[in-house]
Design a protein around this motif. Sequence first.
Motif, PDB file in Angstrom:
ATOM      1  N   VAL A  62      34.787  29.425  46.166  1.00  0.00           N
ATOM      2  CA  VAL A  62      33.905  29.883  47.245  1.00  0.00           C
ATOM      3  C   VAL A  62      33.969  31.408  47.291  1.00  0.00           C
ATOM      4  O   VAL A  62      35.038  31.983  47.493  1.00  0.00           O
ATOM      5  CB  VAL A  62      34.317  29.288  48.609  1.00  0.00           C
ATOM      6  N   GLY A  63      32.831  32.041  47.098  1.00  0.00           N
ATOM      7  CA  GLY A  63      32.771  33.500  47.140  1.00  0.00           C
ATOM      8  C   GLY A  63      32.300  33.993  48.485  1.00  0.00           C
ATOM      9  O   GLY A  63      31.105  34.016  48.766  1.00  0.00           O
ATOM     10  N   VAL A  64      33.225  34.363  49.332  1.00  0.00           N
ATOM     11  CA  VAL A  64      32.887  34.910  50.649  1.00  0.00           C
ATOM     12  C   VAL A  64      34.070  35.736  51.140  1.00  0.00           C
ATOM     13  O   VAL A  64      35.217  35.309  51.046  1.00  0.00           O
ATOM     14  CB  VAL A  64      32.551  33.785  51.663  1.00  0.00           C
ATOM     15  N   GLY A 108      33.916  45.430  42.048  1.00  0.00           N
ATOM     16  CA  GLY A 108      32.504  45.130  41.908  1.00  0.00           C
ATOM     17  C   GLY A 108      32.251  43.708  41.463  1.00  0.00           C
ATOM     18  O   GLY A 108      33.170  42.959  41.168  1.00  0.00           O
ATOM     19  N   GLY A 109      30.969  43.339  41.412  1.00  0.00           N
ATOM     20  CA  GLY A 109      30.589  42.011  40.962  1.00  0.00           C
ATOM     21  C   GLY A 109      30.385  41.035  42.110  1.00  0.00           C
ATOM     22  O   GLY A 109      30.677  41.325  43.272  1.00  0.00           O
ATOM     23  N   ARG A 110      29.853  39.861  41.765  1.00  0.00           N
ATOM     24  CA  ARG A 110      29.649  38.828  42.775  1.00  0.00           C
ATOM     25  C   ARG A 110      30.991  38.315  43.296  1.00  0.00           C
ATOM     26  O   ARG A 110      31.960  38.244  42.534  1.00  0.00           O
ATOM     27  CB  ARG A 110      28.848  37.669  42.187  1.00  0.00           C
ATOM     28  N   VAL A 114      34.470  37.340  41.205  1.00  0.00           N
ATOM     29  CA  VAL A 114      35.760  37.981  41.473  1.00  0.00           C
ATOM     30  C   VAL A 114      36.818  36.932  41.794  1.00  0.00           C
ATOM     31  O   VAL A 114      37.963  37.013  41.343  1.00  0.00           O
ATOM     32  CB  VAL A 114      35.618  38.986  42.632  1.00  0.00           C
ATOM     33  N   VAL A 115      36.443  35.906  42.568  1.00  0.00           N
ATOM     34  CA  VAL A 115      37.369  34.834  42.923  1.00  0.00           C
ATOM     35  C   VAL A 115      37.817  34.076  41.670  1.00  0.00           C
ATOM     36  O   VAL A 115      39.003  33.790  41.483  1.00  0.00           O
ATOM     37  CB  VAL A 115      36.717  33.875  43.938  1.00  0.00           C
ATOM     38  N   ARG A 116      36.869  33.750  40.802  1.00  0.00           N
ATOM     39  CA  ARG A 116      37.212  32.989  39.590  1.00  0.00           C
ATOM     40  C   ARG A 116      38.163  33.768  38.689  1.00  0.00           C
ATOM     41  O   ARG A 116      39.097  33.205  38.117  1.00  0.00           O
ATOM     42  CB  ARG A 116      35.935  32.632  38.841  1.00  0.00           C
ATOM     43  N   LEU A 117      37.937  35.075  38.579  1.00  0.00           N
ATOM     44  CA  LEU A 117      38.840  35.893  37.770  1.00  0.00           C
ATOM     45  C   LEU A 117      40.214  35.997  38.416  1.00  0.00           C
ATOM     46  O   LEU A 117      41.240  35.913  37.740  1.00  0.00           O
ATOM     47  CB  LEU A 117      38.241  37.289  37.578  1.00  0.00           C
TER      48      LEU A 117
END
Length: 249
Positions: A62-64, A108-110, A114-117
């Motif tokens: 979840v990207g937030v 930076g980035g979505r 960033v979460v996945r990395l």
Amino acid sequence: MSLATIDIAVPTSRSVRPARETSLHAAPPLRTQPVSAPKAPAAAKIRAVPTGTEARGFVLYVGVDEAKALAAGTDLGAIVTALKKLTAELVPDSDTYAAVALAPQGAGGRDVDVVRLALQDPAALAKHRQVEPEEPSVRQGIVVDLSRKRVTLDEQVAPLTYKEFELLQYLVLREGRTIDRAELISSLWSVGDEDVPNERTIDVHVRRLRSKLGEYEEIVRTVRGVGYRFDRHADVSIRHTTTPSPDLF
């Protein structure tokens, strides 16, 4: 629901005409097809599950960030709690574990990338390595190899001619001394040579030599009004021969 409890409906658009009293035979009974129970929906297949393995759970990235959650009237803790509660309602025997991905401020980035990395997602790491910019090349230095009669620049052999190497070697073996043009001509060219330069055209030979030294051209320094000198730097290495050089006499 079992087959015994299913009523068979007779279509209203076509009624069954009753048998006439004068008929010799009664009307044949209405034949109906057996009705089977409705099939349960097929379970969705999970992609990319190799043969011989089984799925034991899943990861939902979840990207937030906190700012976006706050703008929506919630926070990350509340979102995690709601997801864990929903999972428990769907599968009471399931186990859940939540981890918050941390990244440097201003990364930076979505958000989801960033979460996945940050959580070491293999697919994201592989993609990141493919587009990751190469680090700038590090200078390896220049090596003047007197034994092999060659010069390497950052581990690449410089395309020096025989005479250009002799010119450089002459200066290297006299490190710390400025060599005037007349000495270079008399020492490196014989009287009978067809291309014997003069004190003006010797500069052309030096210029060609320096152009082939690339970023290290400054090792051949011009002493204005006098001649040339070998100028050793920290990134310059000299490999001497085991026998005296033939140009020392």
